[in-house]
Enzyme design. Sequence first.
Site, PDB file in Angstrom:
ATOM      1  N   GLU A 187      -6.825   0.400   1.452  1.00  0.00           N
ATOM      2  CA  GLU A 187      -7.381  -0.457   2.512  1.00  0.00           C
ATOM      3  C   GLU A 187      -6.302  -1.463   2.863  1.00  0.00           C
ATOM      4  O   GLU A 187      -6.043  -2.399   2.098  1.00  0.00           O
ATOM      5  CB  GLU A 187      -8.634  -1.190   2.001  1.00  0.00           C
ATOM      6  CG  GLU A 187      -9.792  -0.281   1.649  1.00  0.00           C
ATOM      7  CD  GLU A 187     -10.530   0.245   2.871  1.00  0.00           C
ATOM      8  OE1 GLU A 187     -10.035   0.064   4.001  1.00  0.00           O
ATOM      9  OE2 GLU A 187     -11.588   0.858   2.691  1.00  0.00           O
ATOM     10  N   TRP A 199     -16.217   1.758   5.478  1.00  0.00           N
ATOM     11  CA  TRP A 199     -15.175   0.805   5.824  1.00  0.00           C
ATOM     12  C   TRP A 199     -13.800   1.398   5.540  1.00  0.00           C
ATOM     13  O   TRP A 199     -13.577   1.963   4.466  1.00  0.00           O
ATOM     14  CB  TRP A 199     -15.343  -0.490   4.999  1.00  0.00           C
ATOM     15  CG  TRP A 199     -14.297  -1.493   5.366  1.00  0.00           C
ATOM     16  CD1 TRP A 199     -13.148  -1.782   4.680  1.00  0.00           C
ATOM     17  CD2 TRP A 199     -14.302  -2.340   6.525  1.00  0.00           C
ATOM     18  NE1 TRP A 199     -12.425  -2.731   5.361  1.00  0.00           N
ATOM     19  CE2 TRP A 199     -13.108  -3.089   6.490  1.00  0.00           C
ATOM     20  CE3 TRP A 199     -15.187  -2.507   7.586  1.00  0.00           C
ATOM     21  CZ2 TRP A 199     -12.791  -4.022   7.479  1.00  0.00           C
ATOM     22  CZ3 TRP A 199     -14.862  -3.427   8.565  1.00  0.00           C
ATOM     23  CH2 TRP A 199     -13.683  -4.173   8.507  1.00  0.00           C
ATOM     24  N   GLU A 224       1.437  -7.763  11.346  1.00  0.00           N
ATOM     25  CA  GLU A 224       0.133  -8.394  11.193  1.00  0.00           C
ATOM     26  C   GLU A 224       0.372  -9.902  11.079  1.00  0.00           C
ATOM     27  O   GLU A 224       1.232 -10.351  10.329  1.00  0.00           O
ATOM     28  CB  GLU A 224      -0.504  -7.873   9.905  1.00  0.00           C
ATOM     29  CG  GLU A 224      -1.901  -8.357   9.662  1.00  0.00           C
ATOM     30  CD  GLU A 224      -2.462  -7.863   8.324  1.00  0.00           C
ATOM     31  OE1 GLU A 224      -1.683  -7.592   7.390  1.00  0.00           O
ATOM     32  OE2 GLU A 224      -3.689  -7.776   8.218  1.00  0.00           O
ATOM     33  N   GLY A 253       0.824  -1.215   0.000  1.00  0.00           N
ATOM     34  CA  GLY A 253       0.000   0.000   0.000  1.00  0.00           C
ATOM     35  C   GLY A 253       0.851   1.253   0.000  1.00  0.00           C
ATOM     36  O   GLY A 253       0.532   2.250  -0.650  1.00  0.00           O
TER      37      GLY A 253
HETATM   38  P1  NAD Z   1      -0.569  -7.858  -1.183  1.00  0.00           P
HETATM   39  O1  NAD Z   1      -0.269  -6.473  -0.754  1.00  0.00           O
HETATM   40  O2  NAD Z   1       0.547  -8.794  -1.333  1.00  0.00           O
HETATM   41  O3  NAD Z   1      -1.318  -7.853  -2.610  1.00  0.00           O
HETATM   42  C1  NAD Z   1      -2.531  -7.173  -2.819  1.00  0.00           C
HETATM   43  C2  NAD Z   1      -2.695  -6.902  -4.302  1.00  0.00           C
HETATM   44  O4  NAD Z   1      -1.694  -5.971  -4.705  1.00  0.00           O
HETATM   45  C3  NAD Z   1      -2.523  -8.129  -5.190  1.00  0.00           C
HETATM   46  O5  NAD Z   1      -3.443  -8.084  -6.251  1.00  0.00           O
HETATM   47  C4  NAD Z   1      -1.092  -7.968  -5.715  1.00  0.00           C
HETATM   48  O6  NAD Z   1      -0.889  -8.591  -6.959  1.00  0.00           O
HETATM   49  C5  NAD Z   1      -1.013  -6.457  -5.846  1.00  0.00           C
HETATM   50  N1  NAD Z   1       0.349  -5.902  -5.843  1.00  0.00           N
HETATM   51  C6  NAD Z   1       1.461  -6.419  -5.255  1.00  0.00           C
HETATM   52  N2  NAD Z   1       2.517  -5.598  -5.480  1.00  0.00           N
HETATM   53  C7  NAD Z   1       2.058  -4.561  -6.200  1.00  0.00           C
HETATM   54  C8  NAD Z   1       2.655  -3.380  -6.735  1.00  0.00           C
HETATM   55  N3  NAD Z   1       3.960  -3.118  -6.580  1.00  0.00           N
HETATM   56  N4  NAD Z   1       1.886  -2.523  -7.422  1.00  0.00           N
HETATM   57  C9  NAD Z   1       0.567  -2.752  -7.579  1.00  0.00           C
HETATM   58  N5  NAD Z   1      -0.054  -3.843  -7.111  1.00  0.00           N
HETATM   59  C10 NAD Z   1       0.680  -4.736  -6.417  1.00  0.00           C
HETATM   60  O7  NAD Z   1      -1.674  -8.411  -0.179  1.00  0.00           O
HETATM   61  P2  NAD Z   1      -2.339  -9.861  -0.129  1.00  0.00           P
HETATM   62  O8  NAD Z   1      -1.366 -10.814   0.464  1.00  0.00           O
HETATM   63  O9  NAD Z   1      -2.960 -10.179  -1.424  1.00  0.00           O
HETATM   64  O10 NAD Z   1      -3.531  -9.607   0.906  1.00  0.00           O
HETATM   65  C11 NAD Z   1      -3.367  -9.627   2.278  1.00  0.00           C
HETATM   66  C12 NAD Z   1      -3.294  -8.230   2.849  1.00  0.00           C
HETATM   67  O11 NAD Z   1      -4.446  -7.489   2.484  1.00  0.00           O
HETATM   68  C13 NAD Z   1      -3.284  -8.236   4.375  1.00  0.00           C
HETATM   69  O12 NAD Z   1      -2.335  -7.313   4.836  1.00  0.00           O
HETATM   70  C14 NAD Z   1      -4.689  -7.786   4.734  1.00  0.00           C
HETATM   71  O13 NAD Z   1      -4.809  -7.189   5.992  1.00  0.00           O
HETATM   72  C15 NAD Z   1      -4.985  -6.836   3.625  1.00  0.00           C
HETATM   73  N6  NAD Z   1      -6.423  -6.640   3.472  1.00  0.00           N
HETATM   74  C16 NAD Z   1      -6.960  -5.451   3.864  1.00  0.00           C
HETATM   75  C17 NAD Z   1      -8.339  -5.256   3.794  1.00  0.00           C
HETATM   76  C18 NAD Z   1      -8.978  -3.971   4.250  1.00  0.00           C
HETATM   77  O14 NAD Z   1     -10.153  -3.765   3.976  1.00  0.00           O
HETATM   78  N7  NAD Z   1      -8.266  -3.095   4.943  1.00  0.00           N
HETATM   79  C19 NAD Z   1      -9.159  -6.266   3.300  1.00  0.00           C
HETATM   80  C20 NAD Z   1      -8.579  -7.476   2.908  1.00  0.00           C
HETATM   81  C21 NAD Z   1      -7.201  -7.643   2.996  1.00  0.00           C
END
Ligand code: NAD
Length: 526
Positions: free
Chosen positions: A241, A442, A374, A224
């Site tokens: 998020e 949210w 986390e 993020g």
């Molecule tokens: P992640 O950050 O690894 O990936 C999320 C998405 O981002 C994937 O589609 C991935 O391909 C993409 N991505 C990865 N690197 C990127 C980049 N450099 N540029 C653009 N996109 C990129 O997360 P994850 O493992 O898929 O999900 C788990 C995480 O998501 C946990 O930290 C969880 O808390 C969070 N999450 C948050 C919410 C919320 O509402 N706050 C909801 C669900 C999950």
Amino acid sequence: MPEVKAPEIAVVSPATLARVGCVAATEPAELEEILAEARHAQGLWEREPFATRSALLRRVAHEIVADDVALARLIVDETGKPLAEAYTHDLLVAVEELMWLANRLESVLAQKRLPFPQLVLKQKRGWVSHEPVGVVGVISPWNFPLGLPLTQVATAVAAGNAVVLKPSELTPLTGARIEALFRRAGAPAGLVRVVHGHGESVGAALVGHRQIDALVFTGSTEVGRIVGRRAGERLCPATLELGGKDPMLVLDDADLDRAVAGALWGSFANCGQVCSGIERIYVHRSLHDAFVERFVDGARRLRIGDGRDPGIELGPLISEEQRDRVEALVGDAIAHGAELLTGGTRPSTGLPGWFHEPTILSGEPASARLRDEELFGPVVTVVSIDNDMSAVRLANDSRFALGASIWTRDVARGRELARQVRAGSVWLNDHLYSFGAGQAPWGGRGASGVGRTHGRQGLESLSHVKFTDSDRGWIAPGWWYPYSDRVVDGFRGVLGGLHADGPTARLKALSAHRRGLAHLVRKALS
Ligand code: NAD
């Protein structure tokens, strides 16, 4: 020349490790075409009346209901989650959001009159309207592969935008269904498109692309931060998020049975892979021992296995890498002094997948990694507290601030504490449920993100809010040229006459500056 095929992204079940299917990664040239189509579709879509937008969203909801068995099965195959959770966390969440948007989008987005109570602005007629931002890029994680991206895609469409969704590379098949659902519901060609690929390639390309007008990113705090930085460079609005580490506060008057049942579900649903999952429990010392005894007993009774069996309550972690990470965090916590109350190992399920027992630790040592990271797995810590204030202090002692819950029989006391807890959502005697209610905003604070999805706030964040004024031009504003000492005197009269402290002071100001005020009136009518 032989045709060069796009790289394939294969999906395996995290429970059985059987191949579920595959998709082709989106090529850069294809992405350009998709974005151009989305731009064209959006130009037409924004002219459609609100009723047309609502009708489309209702039809998408009906498509989900009509195809529920296949959709739920696909979600279970891709994530390993229990079948019941495919319904409660994904299908129902998606349909509830679609229906809320269909029913409410007009009342949120329709142009509204803005009254001008100010005496000097009485001739103005102001309006506030919401215009679509254009093409929205949605980047999603895997943990709620339908419920999460679909609510965001639907919100963007409701606000008059086109959407390009990049689902997680771990759950692309459910992601692809989202495009199919909109197509089957009669969405204009190009309005909702799905692209596939890894984050560093296709995800990053979306974030940096000038044809993406706004981003909704859901994922880890680490990614993020990268996405927010890149979006910021080109001033592209981004809702982030991110991760969470939710606390549960069990006060001395809590209903113990309910608190234990809530702790089990809040900590272990989706195998703990919930952004707003309970990871820290603070229990009043008078209930601590009884709570721990029942909580441990409940965790040991959870049925672990293949989520396709409707009686299964706990599936696997999403990947081997994620299981290794969770195991390392548990080992590190124990090495730093946490006591393992139950779990901590791989259960014998007879399946080759990435399972981990529901794990309860006593204590959260200050030097352990899990204090700051986390967990995102079926692991939770329990700590005894002396009073409400120390519970709030511990709850707020985290860089994350997504959700929190307070368990008490005294609602007034709970609401007062809720005010003091730093979080995007605080629930009393429940946890997380509002993610499934379209009207509830949210989002989180701090390391949990920026901005809001869902509800009125979600619609507004994917709109440009525009102020428009209409003035018939009959009255010349007194603040226009020419300036003079009379004008200054008049505005001193306006300032004091309207805003001085008390009627006597206001009358005094009107009298002292009456000549200037009279000059302003003549100027306005000239
Ligand atoms: P992640 O950050 O690894 O990936 C999320 C998405 O981002 C994937 O589609 C991935 O391909 C993409 N991505 C990865 N690197 C990127 C980049 N450099 N540029 C653009 N996109 C990129 O997360 P994850 O493992 O898929 O999900 C788990 C995480 O998501 C946990 O930290 C969880 O808390 C969070 N999450 C948050 C919410 C919320 O509402 N706050 C909801 C669900 C999950």
